[in-house]
Scaffold this active site. Sequence first.
Site, short mmCIF file in Angstrom:
data_model
loop_
_atom_site.label_atom_id
_atom_site.label_comp_id
_atom_site.label_asym_id
_atom_site.label_seq_id
_atom_site.Cartn_x
_atom_site.Cartn_y
_atom_site.Cartn_z
N ASP B 36 59.23 112.90 3.69
CA ASP B 36 59.19 113.87 2.59
C ASP B 36 60.46 113.85 1.76
O ASP B 36 60.49 114.39 0.65
CB ASP B 36 58.90 115.28 3.13
CG ASP B 36 57.43 115.43 3.52
OD1 ASP B 36 56.68 114.45 3.37
OD2 ASP B 36 57.02 116.52 3.96
N ASP B 297 54.78 108.56 -48.14
CA ASP B 297 54.63 107.57 -47.07
C ASP B 297 53.69 108.09 -45.99
O ASP B 297 52.97 107.33 -45.35
CB ASP B 297 56.00 107.25 -46.45
CG ASP B 297 55.90 106.14 -45.42
OD1 ASP B 297 55.96 104.96 -45.82
OD2 ASP B 297 55.72 106.45 -44.23
N GLY B 432 53.55 104.08 -43.13
CA GLY B 432 52.61 104.16 -44.24
C GLY B 432 52.64 102.98 -45.17
O GLY B 432 51.63 102.33 -45.42
N LEU B 433 53.84 102.64 -45.67
CA LEU B 433 53.94 101.55 -46.63
C LEU B 433 53.48 100.25 -46.02
O LEU B 433 52.85 99.42 -46.66
CB LEU B 433 55.37 101.41 -47.13
CG LEU B 433 55.75 102.37 -48.25
CD1 LEU B 433 57.22 102.24 -48.58
CD2 LEU B 433 54.90 102.08 -49.49
#
Lengths: 427, 545
Positions: B36, B297, B432-433
Amino acid sequence: MNDLSTPRAVEPAAGRIEPIVLRERGQREVFCGLTGIVWLHRKMQDAFFLVVGSRTCAHLIQSAAGVMIFAEPRFATAILTDRDLAGLADAGDELDRICVTLLERRPDIATLFLVGSCPSEVIKLDLAKAAERLNARLFPRVRVHNYSGSGIETTFTQGEDNALRALVPTMPATDERQLLVVGCVADVVEDQLVRIFADLGIGPVRFLPARRARDLPPVGPGTLLLLAQPFNGETARALVARGARILQAPYPFGAEGTTAWLRAAADAWGVDTERFDAVTAPGIARARASLERARERLSGKRVFLMPDSQLEIPLARFLHRELGMSVIEVGTPYLDRQMVAAELPLLPPEATLSEGQHLERQLDRVRAAKPDLTVCGLGLANPLEAEGLTTKWSIELVFTPIHGYEQAGDLGGIFARPVERRERLKP
Amino acid sequence: MQLTLWTYEGPPHVGAMRIADSMRGVHLVLHAPQGDTYADLLFTMIDRQDRRPPVSYTTFQARDLGGDTANLVTRAVTDALERFQPQVILVGESCTAELIQDQPGSLAQGMRLPVPVVPLELPAYSKKENWGASETFYQLARTLLADRIPPPGTPRPGREGARRPRANLLGPTALAFRCRDDVTEIGILLEKMGVDVNVVAPLGASPDDIRRLPEADFNIDLYPEVSRTLATWLERQFGMPRTKVIPMGVGATRDFIAEVAGLAGLDPAVALAGELPGQASRSSSASRAPWYSRSVDSTYLTGKRVFIFADAAHAIAAARIAAEEMGFTVVGLGTFDRAFARDVREAAAKYGVEALISDDYLEVEKAIAAASPELVLGTQMERHIAKRLGIACAVISSPIHVQDVPARYSPVFGFEGANVLFDAWVHPLMMGLEEHLLQMFREDFEFHDGAAASHLPAASPAAPRPAAAVAPAPPAQAAPAPEAAVPANEPGDPQWTPDGEKELGKIPFFVRGKARRNTERFALERGIRRITVETLYDAKAHFSR
């Protein structure tokens, strides 16, 4: 440093005395036997390991495995719930249901290990009976075995011992003279060893476990055992009970260990010295060359090995004899003298050999000794680094191929890297 | 018995360890067998802690059973007290010890120790890690505050003089997601508002700090998985109100400020001055995220399908950010923590999805594959699912791995947290671009299927296949996994004609999976057996309505 020019240079120093064993009892910072599943299931690719235990068991294995290496692993936990403990659910029925579900999902599974845990042992769940019942139903499509990996009975690598021992009764009988290598080694190591044995004219050579658990090697009076791991004592003794004989040898770590290990088999097969030297010389040369860097880095430094995988004794021998380290203490979870009979005389006499663990007292000794390198478990490594000690976490030693000539350099690198790192980083 | 491959939460005693480890002057003695101690490595490796967790284990063995395992407990407690000199001792047991019924808590209480002993009941066969953390935190505070509970009906004392209002930050622990930095971030936020932090607990707190909890005016229930039980108790016994908003995301942070202002008796308009909801400029918020999300963007983030599965608090907050602040579409929302199932169901209803409440990893994987999202927000588990399915992923909650504990300051709460989340969620997606350029030049040889986003490592999100493959691969089969269990096409499923398949290949790869699935569904629903170019465009028209 010992002269390694002749492979026979592994005789113990004359008149040396057995190291005094310090036996301790207390908190242990060691995994339980369930952990072995992490490498056992990689080695036996048709096997599935079903732990019958608690959420702790499931959490342990995934934590030890570095969490989620495999999308759908070939191991799982049947977690006991209140219903099972209260007897509201019949454990046998539950287990049958789970195994059937599991095998339906995975038709590629040919061997199923039911693995006992602390809770299943304490409530005395009879997994042997369960395996028998499931075999009646599933064999021959699937063979069901059972063993215990519980922490109340096993430490870390004893899980492998128990798993392999569970296979022994179902191994076919043979009178054929054969070499049986016992213990999980990486496939790449197995292939290298097969080539060396072939060159030495030793054969047939078989491995336990095989890559497919189903392909069980035979065993019988003609079988000679070469142990690849120092923790498979019970398996070895079960094989002896079936007629096999153990070839005593140091373990195949480093150039010296590997050579002595191969020689044990070569002597049994009556391979002449010339041939042996011719076959092993290139490996020895490569191993020694590859150890040079680690040796430069570690020679004269002091190492402390905390108990973990049972590999501590052979590794301390390797670090001392091949890398020139001085050994402060070698911890081992338990001392199986039969398994390390050829190793103990090779340990430096000044080393303390400790069996079991009282963690706090051992850490006191570590701090007092200020080793240059401390080999310890993952739970201790960062805290000790923060105290200014250099550490090597030991679980890497069971997950990485370290056996044989071609891995000797890697094995040395495992110990040299932390030391090199500390030297590189400017204060 | 419950079949489990991977578990989201550990057992309850690991929750107790998280509390002990987070605090100073507290030591936990666990009645537990060998093995443990594995839990120590979660703290030292994942959280990179430079000290051991303050936990002692009794390490009983089979040969002790039937003998005197109880003696091991008293010895461990005595040793721990002498060696570590804690101000409080927690005594608990792991799953196996629970079965042998030594009652370690009562044993320790009977030892007449010079420090308070908190016995913990941690039912391992019915409860899990979060519950264990929450219960331990509650029991510890209850023990330490037992003599300070005012008689029922006592009015709460007002704020004396011109003192600034004071709040406790409750719930941050070791091994939780980004707690270290969130506490700092919320502290900065409160400081700006003129609210003092009385105590942060459990992270960094001592037993004396716990005794000072009632000196605050109210509690910030920052991590309800850990602190809800205690915050509710403090509300009941000490009349301390608590916050309900989790300040994750810009909208939620603004709501949180208003809520805190209300509880602190401050003017929310003052506290929120400078926050201009709905305005699109750099200066409309203390966070850059609203402007970044409105800058062009981000147009390409519109409607990205996101699947969220995490602890309840982070999941609910992430869904709101995804929908309201990123312009994503929430296609899945769920949690592994049943204790908060109702909250998650309510949130899911807002987004028109059915909540997934499950701790079965395979069920979660199946749900994600079926929802075919473009982004998965989840835990370490979902990171693996997403990797296997070839879907972008960001981690938003524990269970975590070492890479989720970054060296740099990276909160997810408050205004800086919103910035961090914007970056963390957009990063795995196509910028985005770049996505726009890929659309324009998709016939160009450098913009083939295998060309991943330029800022990501070489692995492509979808395995490249020849455009006119003869037999269509199953839809979700992206990263080849040797042990994959991805549902394969049924024999009766529609088949792609070579022309159809070729046309499909002209669709940009990052939407091709969706196009394939939609077309197949369209064909299946209409009993079309052969998918031609016509079928493809019929389906496209159908789904773009």
